[in-house]
Design a protein around this motif. Structure first.
Motif, short mmCIF file in Angstrom:
data_model
loop_
_atom_site.label_atom_id
_atom_site.label_comp_id
_atom_site.label_asym_id
_atom_site.label_seq_id
_atom_site.Cartn_x
_atom_site.Cartn_y
_atom_site.Cartn_z
N ASN A 186 -5.95 -5.83 8.22
CA ASN A 186 -7.41 -5.99 8.25
C ASN A 186 -8.15 -4.66 8.19
O ASN A 186 -9.38 -4.64 8.34
N ASP A 187 -7.42 -3.57 7.96
CA ASP A 187 -8.05 -2.25 7.84
C ASP A 187 -8.62 -2.14 6.42
O ASP A 187 -7.88 -2.06 5.45
N ARG A 188 -9.94 -2.13 6.29
CA ARG A 188 -10.56 -2.16 4.97
C ARG A 188 -11.00 -0.78 4.47
O ARG A 188 -11.68 -0.69 3.45
N ARG A 189 -10.60 0.29 5.16
CA ARG A 189 -10.88 1.62 4.61
C ARG A 189 -10.13 1.76 3.29
O ARG A 189 -8.94 1.44 3.20
N ASP A 190 -10.80 2.26 2.27
CA ASP A 190 -10.24 2.29 0.92
C ASP A 190 -8.91 3.04 0.86
O ASP A 190 -7.96 2.58 0.21
N LEU A 191 -8.82 4.16 1.54
CA LEU A 191 -7.60 4.97 1.45
C LEU A 191 -6.45 4.36 2.24
O LEU A 191 -5.28 4.68 1.98
N ILE A 192 -6.75 3.48 3.18
CA ILE A 192 -5.69 2.71 3.84
C ILE A 192 -5.27 1.55 2.96
O ILE A 192 -4.08 1.26 2.80
N GLN A 193 -6.24 0.88 2.35
CA GLN A 193 -5.92 -0.19 1.40
C GLN A 193 -4.99 0.31 0.29
O GLN A 193 -4.01 -0.34 -0.05
N LYS A 194 -5.32 1.46 -0.27
CA LYS A 194 -4.51 2.01 -1.35
C LYS A 194 -3.11 2.37 -0.87
O LYS A 194 -2.11 2.08 -1.55
N ALA A 195 -3.02 2.99 0.31
CA ALA A 195 -1.70 3.37 0.84
C ALA A 195 -0.88 2.13 1.17
O ALA A 195 0.33 2.08 0.89
N LEU A 196 -1.51 1.12 1.74
CA LEU A 196 -0.83 -0.11 2.10
C LEU A 196 -0.28 -0.81 0.86
O LEU A 196 0.91 -1.17 0.79
N GLY A 197 -1.13 -0.99 -0.14
CA GLY A 197 -0.68 -1.62 -1.38
C GLY A 197 0.39 -0.83 -2.09
O GLY A 197 1.35 -1.40 -2.64
N TRP A 198 0.26 0.48 -2.07
CA TRP A 198 1.25 1.37 -2.70
C TRP A 198 2.61 1.20 -2.06
O TRP A 198 3.63 1.04 -2.76
N MET A 199 2.66 1.24 -0.73
CA MET A 199 3.96 1.13 -0.06
C MET A 199 4.58 -0.25 -0.28
O MET A 199 5.79 -0.38 -0.47
N LEU A 200 3.76 -1.30 -0.28
CA LEU A 200 4.29 -2.64 -0.56
C LEU A 200 4.85 -2.70 -1.99
O LEU A 200 5.93 -3.26 -2.22
N ARG A 201 4.12 -2.14 -2.92
CA ARG A 201 4.59 -2.11 -4.31
C ARG A 201 5.94 -1.40 -4.41
O ARG A 201 6.84 -1.83 -5.14
N GLU A 202 6.09 -0.29 -3.66
CA GLU A 202 7.34 0.48 -3.73
C GLU A 202 8.51 -0.30 -3.14
O GLU A 202 9.65 -0.13 -3.58
N VAL A 203 8.24 -1.14 -2.14
CA VAL A 203 9.31 -2.01 -1.62
C VAL A 203 9.83 -2.90 -2.74
O VAL A 203 11.05 -3.03 -2.95
N GLY A 204 8.92 -3.53 -3.48
CA GLY A 204 9.33 -4.40 -4.58
C GLY A 204 10.01 -3.64 -5.69
O GLY A 204 10.96 -4.14 -6.31
N LYS A 205 9.56 -2.44 -5.95
CA LYS A 205 10.10 -1.63 -7.05
C LYS A 205 11.45 -1.01 -6.72
O LYS A 205 12.37 -1.01 -7.54
N ARG A 206 11.59 -0.49 -5.50
CA ARG A 206 12.76 0.32 -5.15
C ARG A 206 13.83 -0.44 -4.37
O ARG A 206 14.99 -0.01 -4.34
N ILE A 207 13.43 -1.51 -3.69
CA ILE A 207 14.41 -2.24 -2.87
C ILE A 207 14.70 -3.61 -3.46
O ILE A 207 15.78 -3.85 -3.99
N ASP A 208 13.74 -4.52 -3.37
CA ASP A 208 13.98 -5.88 -3.86
C ASP A 208 12.63 -6.57 -4.01
O ASP A 208 11.89 -6.71 -3.03
N GLN A 209 12.32 -7.01 -5.21
CA GLN A 209 11.05 -7.69 -5.44
C GLN A 209 10.91 -8.95 -4.59
O GLN A 209 9.80 -9.35 -4.23
N ARG A 210 12.04 -9.56 -4.24
CA ARG A 210 11.98 -10.77 -3.41
C ARG A 210 11.42 -10.47 -2.03
O ARG A 210 10.76 -11.34 -1.42
N LEU A 211 11.67 -9.27 -1.51
CA LEU A 211 11.09 -8.89 -0.22
C LEU A 211 9.57 -8.81 -0.32
O LEU A 211 8.85 -9.29 0.57
#
Length: 246
Positions: A186-211
């Motif tokens: 629920n943190d809507r600061r733009d730079l937290i939103q970007k960091a949060l989405g980035w790290m989630l994307r990297e989980v799918g990219k580097r570990i397993d998209q199913r996660l």
């Protein structure tokens, strides 16, 4: 003749020697230093990142006390150079042949002190350092520190928490990333939103998209638009549309 140890002033002089006033104007706009912006009041002398990295490499022998002087500087490029040097020192102390846990602990202390007194205070400074210092330090330790940082009032401490988990993602571990993501949904600061989405994307990219998909199935509706856009960037068009519709 005894070799004279380098100082923070030497690094600062080297940066000033290659500074470009036109680049300073561009960098101050790019890093949002105007009134009310996230980098309000930050000062740039006009040195591009690759050049700053090159200068930092020349001063790799800088002591921790002198690195701390750089981290306390009002000049952004000074602080960036200090963090790049600190990264290299930490990496060297982490190698099997030169491992020095006491030195690593002191570097973590110095880094966290700089973070908490507001000196690691723009996204590039966080992103160049958190995964290289805090991430490796906590690889085999309890990670309570990250949850303390994630609960801080400071935008930059919260971003440090998220970006530190990049080091874990690169070793195949998504657990802390997901736990922090749930805390910061629920943190809507733009730079937290970007960091949060980035790290989630990297989980799918580097570990397993199913996660990633499993996390999105539970939380897509709670994520902000920016975080959701970043997180789903590498999914196929149909899945991307499905989650973004939520």
């Amino acid at each position: 003749m005894t070799e004279v140890a380098p100082t923070a002033a030497d690094v600062q002089a080297a940066l000033v020697a290659v500074a470009n006033p036109a680049d300073a104007i561009h960098l101050q706009r790019f890093f949002k230093t105007g009134p009310g912006e996230y980098g309000e009041g930050d000062v740039f002398v006009g040195v591009r990142v690759p050049v700053t990295r090159g200068i930092a490499k020349r001063f790799a022998a800088l002591s921790l006390d002198e690195i701390d002087v750089l981290l306390d500087s009002p000049v952004h490029e000074d602080r960036l150079a200090g963090l790049v040097i600190l990264n290299a020192r930490f990496a060297k102390a982490s190698k099997p042949k030169t491992f020095d846990d006491a030195a690593r602990a002191e570097m973590v202390r110095l880094y966290l002190a700089a973070v908490r007194r507001g000196r690691v205070n723009n996204w590039d400074l966080v992103d160049v350092s958190a995964e290289n210092i805090i991430g490796p330090w906590l690889a085999d330790k309890p990670r309570d520190l990250l949850f303390d940082l994630a609960g801080a009032d400071s935008l930059w401490e919260r971003r440090v928490a998220l970006l530190s988990t990049f080091a874990f993602i690169k070793t195949g571990d998504a657990t802390t990333t997901f736990e922090l993501a749930e805390r910061l949904l629920n943190d809507r600061r733009d730079l937290i939103q970007k960091a949060l989405g980035w790290m989630l994307r990297e989980v799918g990219k580097r570990i397993d998209q199913r996660l990633l998909i499993g996390f999105l199935d539970q939380h897509a509706a709670e994520l902000g638009r920016t975080a959701l856009s970043y997180a789903t960037e590498h999914l196929d068009a149909e899945l991307r549309a499905h989650y973004r519709a939520q």
